[in-house]
Enzyme design. Structure first.
Site, PDB file in Angstrom:
ATOM      1  N   GLY A  67       0.797  -1.225   0.000  1.00 32.80           N
ATOM      2  CA  GLY A  67       0.000   0.000   0.000  1.00 32.80           C
ATOM      3  C   GLY A  67       0.825   1.269   0.000  1.00 32.80           C
ATOM      4  O   GLY A  67       0.369   2.305   0.493  1.00 32.80           O
ATOM      5  N   SER A  68       2.018   1.220  -0.598  1.00 38.04           N
ATOM      6  CA  SER A  68       2.815   2.459  -0.607  1.00 38.04           C
ATOM      7  C   SER A  68       2.145   3.523  -1.478  1.00 38.04           C
ATOM      8  O   SER A  68       2.194   4.713  -1.149  1.00 38.04           O
ATOM      9  CB  SER A  68       4.246   2.193  -1.076  1.00 38.04           C
ATOM     10  OG  SER A  68       4.298   1.910  -2.450  1.00 38.04           O
ATOM     11  N   ASN A  69       1.486   3.100  -2.548  1.00 40.27           N
ATOM     12  CA  ASN A  69       0.749   4.088  -3.363  1.00 40.27           C
ATOM     13  C   ASN A  69      -0.452   4.623  -2.601  1.00 40.27           C
ATOM     14  O   ASN A  69      -0.718   5.827  -2.612  1.00 40.27           O
ATOM     15  CB  ASN A  69       0.307   3.456  -4.684  1.00 40.27           C
ATOM     16  CG  ASN A  69       1.410   3.465  -5.711  1.00 40.27           C
ATOM     17  OD1 ASN A  69       1.759   4.509  -6.252  1.00 40.27           O
ATOM     18  ND2 ASN A  69       2.005   2.307  -5.950  1.00 40.27           N
TER      19      ASN A  69
ATOM     20  N   LEU B 136      -5.281  -6.738  -7.416  1.00 38.98           N
ATOM     21  CA  LEU B 136      -4.986  -7.661  -8.521  1.00 38.98           C
ATOM     22  C   LEU B 136      -6.195  -8.404  -9.072  1.00 38.98           C
ATOM     23  O   LEU B 136      -6.088  -9.102 -10.066  1.00 38.98           O
ATOM     24  CB  LEU B 136      -3.901  -8.652  -8.084  1.00 38.98           C
ATOM     25  CG  LEU B 136      -2.630  -7.993  -7.528  1.00 38.98           C
ATOM     26  CD1 LEU B 136      -1.601  -9.046  -7.150  1.00 38.98           C
ATOM     27  CD2 LEU B 136      -2.033  -6.997  -8.518  1.00 38.98           C
TER      28      LEU B 136
ATOM     29  N   HIS C 138      -0.622   0.710 -13.358  1.00 34.08           N
ATOM     30  CA  HIS C 138       0.092  -0.498 -13.788  1.00 34.08           C
ATOM     31  C   HIS C 138       1.576  -0.156 -13.912  1.00 34.08           C
ATOM     32  O   HIS C 138       1.929   0.890 -14.463  1.00 34.08           O
ATOM     33  CB  HIS C 138      -0.476  -0.992 -15.121  1.00 34.08           C
ATOM     34  CG  HIS C 138       0.119  -2.305 -15.532  1.00 34.08           C
ATOM     35  ND1 HIS C 138      -0.265  -3.490 -14.973  1.00 34.08           N
ATOM     36  CD2 HIS C 138       1.116  -2.602 -16.412  1.00 34.08           C
ATOM     37  CE1 HIS C 138       0.444  -4.482 -15.492  1.00 34.08           C
ATOM     38  NE2 HIS C 138       1.289  -3.959 -16.370  1.00 34.08           N
TER      39      HIS C 138
ATOM     40  N   ASP D 194      -6.058  -4.514 -17.406  1.00 34.66           N
ATOM     41  CA  ASP D 194      -5.107  -3.520 -17.941  1.00 34.66           C
ATOM     42  C   ASP D 194      -5.478  -3.021 -19.330  1.00 34.66           C
ATOM     43  O   ASP D 194      -4.602  -2.847 -20.190  1.00 34.66           O
ATOM     44  CB  ASP D 194      -3.679  -4.124 -17.994  1.00 34.66           C
ATOM     45  CG  ASP D 194      -3.244  -4.657 -16.645  1.00 34.66           C
ATOM     46  OD1 ASP D 194      -3.611  -4.064 -15.615  1.00 34.66           O
ATOM     47  OD2 ASP D 194      -2.537  -5.690 -16.622  1.00 34.66           O
TER      48      ASP D 194
ATOM     49  N   GLU E 133       5.530   6.241  -9.606  1.00 31.08           N
ATOM     50  CA  GLU E 133       4.128   6.114  -9.178  1.00 31.08           C
ATOM     51  C   GLU E 133       3.812   7.111  -8.064  1.00 31.08           C
ATOM     52  O   GLU E 133       2.792   7.808  -8.109  1.00 31.08           O
ATOM     53  CB  GLU E 133       3.859   4.681  -8.701  1.00 31.08           C
ATOM     54  CG  GLU E 133       3.930   3.670  -9.828  1.00 31.08           C
ATOM     55  CD  GLU E 133       3.596   2.244  -9.405  1.00 31.08           C
ATOM     56  OE1 GLU E 133       3.115   1.492 -10.260  1.00 31.08           O
ATOM     57  OE2 GLU E 133       3.824   1.880  -8.244  1.00 31.08           O
TER      58      GLU E 133
HETATM   59  C1  GAR Z   1       2.458  -1.026  -7.816  1.00 32.30           C
HETATM   60  O1  GAR Z   1       3.725  -0.974  -8.396  1.00 32.30           O
HETATM   61  C2  GAR Z   1       1.386  -1.154  -8.883  1.00 32.30           C
HETATM   62  O2  GAR Z   1       1.729  -0.538 -10.086  1.00 32.30           O
HETATM   63  C3  GAR Z   1       1.301  -2.643  -9.048  1.00 32.30           C
HETATM   64  O3  GAR Z   1       1.402  -3.143  -7.739  1.00 32.30           O
HETATM   65  C4  GAR Z   1       2.269  -2.301  -6.994  1.00 32.30           C
HETATM   66  C5  GAR Z   1       1.646  -2.031  -5.655  1.00 32.30           C
HETATM   67  O4  GAR Z   1       2.573  -1.408  -4.818  1.00 32.30           O
HETATM   68  N1  GAR Z   1       0.069  -3.029  -9.683  1.00 32.30           N
HETATM   69  C6  GAR Z   1       0.009  -4.020 -10.559  1.00 32.30           C
HETATM   70  O5  GAR Z   1       0.958  -4.715 -10.858  1.00 32.30           O
HETATM   71  C7  GAR Z   1      -1.378  -4.216 -11.180  1.00 32.30           C
HETATM   72  N2  GAR Z   1      -1.304  -5.027 -12.339  1.00 32.30           N
HETATM   73  P1  GAR Z   1       2.132  -0.747  -3.466  1.00 32.30           P
HETATM   74  O6  GAR Z   1       1.335  -1.792  -2.687  1.00 32.30           O
HETATM   75  O7  GAR Z   1       3.436  -0.441  -2.773  1.00 32.30           O
HETATM   76  O8  GAR Z   1       1.326   0.481  -3.769  1.00 32.30           O
END
Ligand code: GAR
Length: 204
Positions: free
Chosen positions: A27-29, A100, A119, A160, A189
């Protein structure tokens, strides 16, 4: 005076936007998005949804006093109950940040052009079912790409596949390992996703 107050209240509540974030992992985003809007008067992250009861993103939500919802496949795919939940929290906009599962059609339709996914590659390359997280960076490395990047796109009922809203690139050097690529991607991101969401919300 009373009427002015009532109208002002209505106006303000109509202007306010509420976001739900779906996330399955770290969940860093999601954290960057929460931090970005924390002091915003018009936009609130009001719900975090996860399909994993022990996902770290849920701890982050609790630390920020954001309500959480944990879903399973039956709830998500066999009922439309989440729409009642979203209604209760007045959700206007949905963000997938490391979520996902394929989004079911009823939810795509309810949030057409109001739901985005991030993505970790330059779609249409390295997208589709089974392409997520490190798998994407490993494929980029294996293919010998000299650049990769991020894609923010509207969500439809294919993996996607929705209209692309934003892309940003970074270079990949021959010495970069998938972990290095992942770091570069996360930096991109974190820099862009909250701002792109804010811009999109101005049009909702
Ligand atoms: C992110 O890099 C996002 O782009 C990817 O999962 C990661 C989640 O990181 N998403 C996918 O691959 C979707 N197909 P986070 O949990 O640190 O935010």
């Amino acid at each position: 005076m009373f009427l002015t107050t009532v109208f002002k209240g209505l106006y303000l509540s109509n202007m306010h936007r509420y976001i739900a974030i779906f996330a399955s992992g770290t969940g860093s985003n999601a954290k960057k998005i929460v931090e970005h809007f924390k002091h915003n008067q018009d936009i609130t992250v009001s719900l975090i949804v996860s399909n994993k009861a022990d996902a770290p993103v849920l701890d982050m939500a609790r630390e920020n006093d954001i309500p959480t919802l944990v879903i399973d496949r039956t709830y998500f795919y066999q009922t439309e109950n989440i729409l009642f939940f979203f209604n209760k929290f007045s959700i206007d906009f949905v963000v997938l940040a490391g979520f996902l599962w394929l989004v079911p059609r009823y939810l795509v339709q309810a949030f057409e052009n109001r739901m985005v996914n991030i993505h970790p590659a330059l779609l249409p390359k390295y997208g589709g079912k089974g392409m997520y997280g490190m798998r994407v960076h490993e494929a980029v490395k294996k293919a010998g790409e000299t650049e990769t990047g991020i894609t923010i796109h509207f969500v439809n009922d294919h993996y996607d596949d929705g209209d692309i809203v934003f892309q940003a690139k970074c270079s990949v050097s021959p010495s970069d390992q998938p972990e290095d690529i992942a770091q570069k991607i996360h930096r991109l991101e974190h820099r862009h996703f909250p701002e792109v969401i804010e811009k999109l919300l101005q049009k909702v």
